[in-house]
Design an enzyme around this catalytic site. Sequence first.
Site, PDB file in Angstrom:
ATOM      1  N   ASN A 434      -0.327  -4.960  -4.689  1.00  0.00           N
ATOM      2  CA  ASN A 434      -0.536  -4.090  -3.345  1.00  0.00           C
ATOM      3  C   ASN A 434      -1.727  -3.064  -3.698  1.00  0.00           C
ATOM      4  OD1 ASN A 434       1.336  -2.713  -4.873  1.00  0.00           O
ATOM      5  ND2 ASN A 434       1.598  -1.339  -2.980  1.00  0.00           N
ATOM      6  N   CYS A 436      -1.233  -0.230  -4.611  1.00  0.00           N
ATOM      7  CA  CYS A 436      -0.777   0.765  -5.512  1.00  0.00           C
ATOM      8  C   CYS A 436      -0.338   0.183  -6.628  1.00  0.00           C
ATOM      9  CB  CYS A 436       0.302   1.672  -4.898  1.00  0.00           C
ATOM     10  SG  CYS A 436      -0.344   2.618  -3.412  1.00  0.00           S
ATOM     11  N   GLU A 438       2.430  -1.533  -7.391  1.00  0.00           N
ATOM     12  CA  GLU A 438       3.998  -1.662  -7.535  1.00  0.00           C
ATOM     13  C   GLU A 438       4.636  -2.912  -6.644  1.00  0.00           C
ATOM     14  OE1 GLU A 438       4.345   0.955  -3.895  1.00  0.00           O
ATOM     15  OE2 GLU A 438       2.746   0.286  -5.345  1.00  0.00           O
TER      16      GLU A 438
END
Length: 821
Positions: A434, A436, A438
């Site tokens: 995604n 970020c 994670e």
Amino acid sequence: MSTKTLKATPLTVAAPVNLINRVKPALANGLEKYGERLLKEAALAFYDGINDNEIDKALIQAAAQNIKDDIAYDRLAARLQLLAVYREVLGTDDFESAATMMRVRFADYLEGGIKGGLLSEKMRRYDWTRLAAALKPENDQLFTYTGISTLMRRYALRGENQQAIEVPQYIWMRVAMGLAWNEAEPNEVAISFYKKMSALEYIPGGSTNINAGAVKSRLSNCFLMGMEDNVDHIGKTVSDVLKLSKATGGIGLSVTKLRASGSPISTNNTFSSGPIPFLHIIDSAIRAISRAGKKMGALCFYMENWHLDFQEYMDLKQNAGDDYRRTRTADTAVYLSDEFMKRVEADGWWYLFDPKETPDLIDLYGSQFSKRYQEYADMAEAGKMRIFKKMKAREQFRQMIVSLQAASHPWITWKDTINVRALNNNTGTINGSNLCTEITLPVDEKNIAVCNIMSINLARHLSVGGGLDWDKLKDSVTLGIRQLDNLVDINEPPVAEAMNFDSHNRAIGLGVMGLAEIFERRGFAYDSPEAYNLADEVMEFVSYHAISASADLAVERGEYDNFAGSGWSKGYVPYDTLDVLEKERGERVLVDRSFKLDWESLRARVRQGMRNATLLAIAPTANIGLVAGTSTGIDPRFAQIFSRNTLGGKYLELNFNLVKELEKLGIWEEVKDDILASYGNLESIEKIPAELKAMYKDSFSVKPEGFVEVAARAQKWVDQAISRNMYLETRDTDEIMGIYIRAWQQGLKTTYYLHMKPRHNAEQSTLKVNKSNVLGKKGFGAAMTATAPVSSSAEASAPAEPTYSACPVDPQERAQCDSCQ
């Protein structure tokens, strides 16, 4: 404080309110002695016709600009900010009456929100009187100044005139109600959720905080998509990106399937322009839909590095070049295979292909990918491929690292580690992460992956003696999993493919924040064996009880639709997938394998059913970390004092734990200016003991292996991934390559931003500095410094909004993943 004190200030215009009564409630509980200075400095900003709101701002800023001198000013600024909120929302001027009015006006707030179209009619399912009685106004005192400011600016509901209609406890209760209305006992469950959030023990992701309880429950922070190699799906992807961004979602978009530049188009016998122009269109869409003030839509592209146009992809974030072949808003990440990493280690050849000719590579991973990739390489050497490129794998990896150093992109992530260790890979290959890095979930044309996130504030789970309160932490994990599972049923993603994925997979991502803070409070350096072992122990405990809670929910509510055939259905837990990865990779994963809990009995329960396809993911938490008043994610402190810019404003970050330690030693007053002058780095300050210097390193002083080892210990227990920022002092490219190779060897799935230590720092402007001593300069420079020192006194200027120009600035502020916070 007396009226006489007020008249002694340099106030030259008549104030429109009684200042003493306005600030007196904030100056209680040991803060009384700060009143005179506060009024004196605030009055410098007054002018004829100043209104009440501007007076409040002047008072708050006067307090905030002194936090670096005395941390008591942070408490004072927070209390002044709270009083301003109470005046705006409740029409009251003190904490005692505010506590009463919160309960009295709670029903009016809900009724007005429903009638005004801000809140859902489903909020009527609750006993408002009972919930009002459960409000805890005293928990407003838990906020730091940055925390209360961030919460109100980002998450408070506002009326048409942009006036806040919520106080902090209303926000938490609204979120709790918005996530419990499907429960058999909604009042009881909402109160239990509320108590956790109100005590800052856990905090949901930003989209949940904004939209829970609203008419449209757009509650997801993270979406993952794949772009197919046809113009219809490319157009649909642009439309979906706009809709998801409007719903405040952060997006990861896999673009490896797009055919290369010059690839034939059979329908009209022309040639493809390649992926880059289409990525620019997506980038423009993101820029157009971004909405400042609360959350901004944002996106990261993912591409595998065997794509023929990968070099052009790496250039997307470069400043120079054709602007139509750059992405100024979207981020980029690379998706690396174990086959590539082995060729880097062996200095072998790497081949780049047109996905049109190698369509199966994108969905293969592990040994199957390696076998098929070699077959294509052999075909290329035999002249059986239309087009290909060939280069040394180590040279391409070096280019990635150089680009990462220069432009902070592309982020480095590992395809095989993600897929081989995934417990939900029975529904397809995971083609990226995604925004970020994670979240790791599979997607296809019928499914846009959705993940719903929350983070536990570990610092709020420390006992008085400094140890972890394990019972409290277990309760937070168990309740957090239930709250996230409820979110799935209530959530209303804006596109059908996201709704489809959400309902069939029930993917959630429980994470942590405050890890660095618990290291500090336990007396451990971030890069010490004690810290590594504590990170391991904490994440094992969180993982165990998250899995246990989901297994219990499966018994109560039923397993998720795609459970059959998953790793969970075979009794696997995240720890077990390390062996699977070693077998696929053909070499050891270099991470400690110790454990403390009874995993065998849990495996038997997991085999019977799980409620959620995924459970754990550690987000960067840059904004909710500010709200919680703790260190972000699993990152170390950037520095002991620094400024941070967010959409909510610019704030001073000062490590209160360090200040308290130095106050105990009686040296805070002596060294505080030195800490500021050294940009929050303690190393050169002789008066600070060596053990404190080791414990309170800035991020660039943490050993590189510390970043990797902490993440590896956590990743051992996390079924998805970890947003792992890297802060490196070294600029040696070979050394940095070695660090990332080590991260792969230790089993990290993803990394996030790489921040390089600046070669130069801006000159300090808020300190008196004898530069002849500091820099060894003599002559006119020394004379000028001696005769004209820079002053930081209050008389020099009015307390405009604090600039903290003497503080280092966290580079992460320019690159925050705003949608995962």
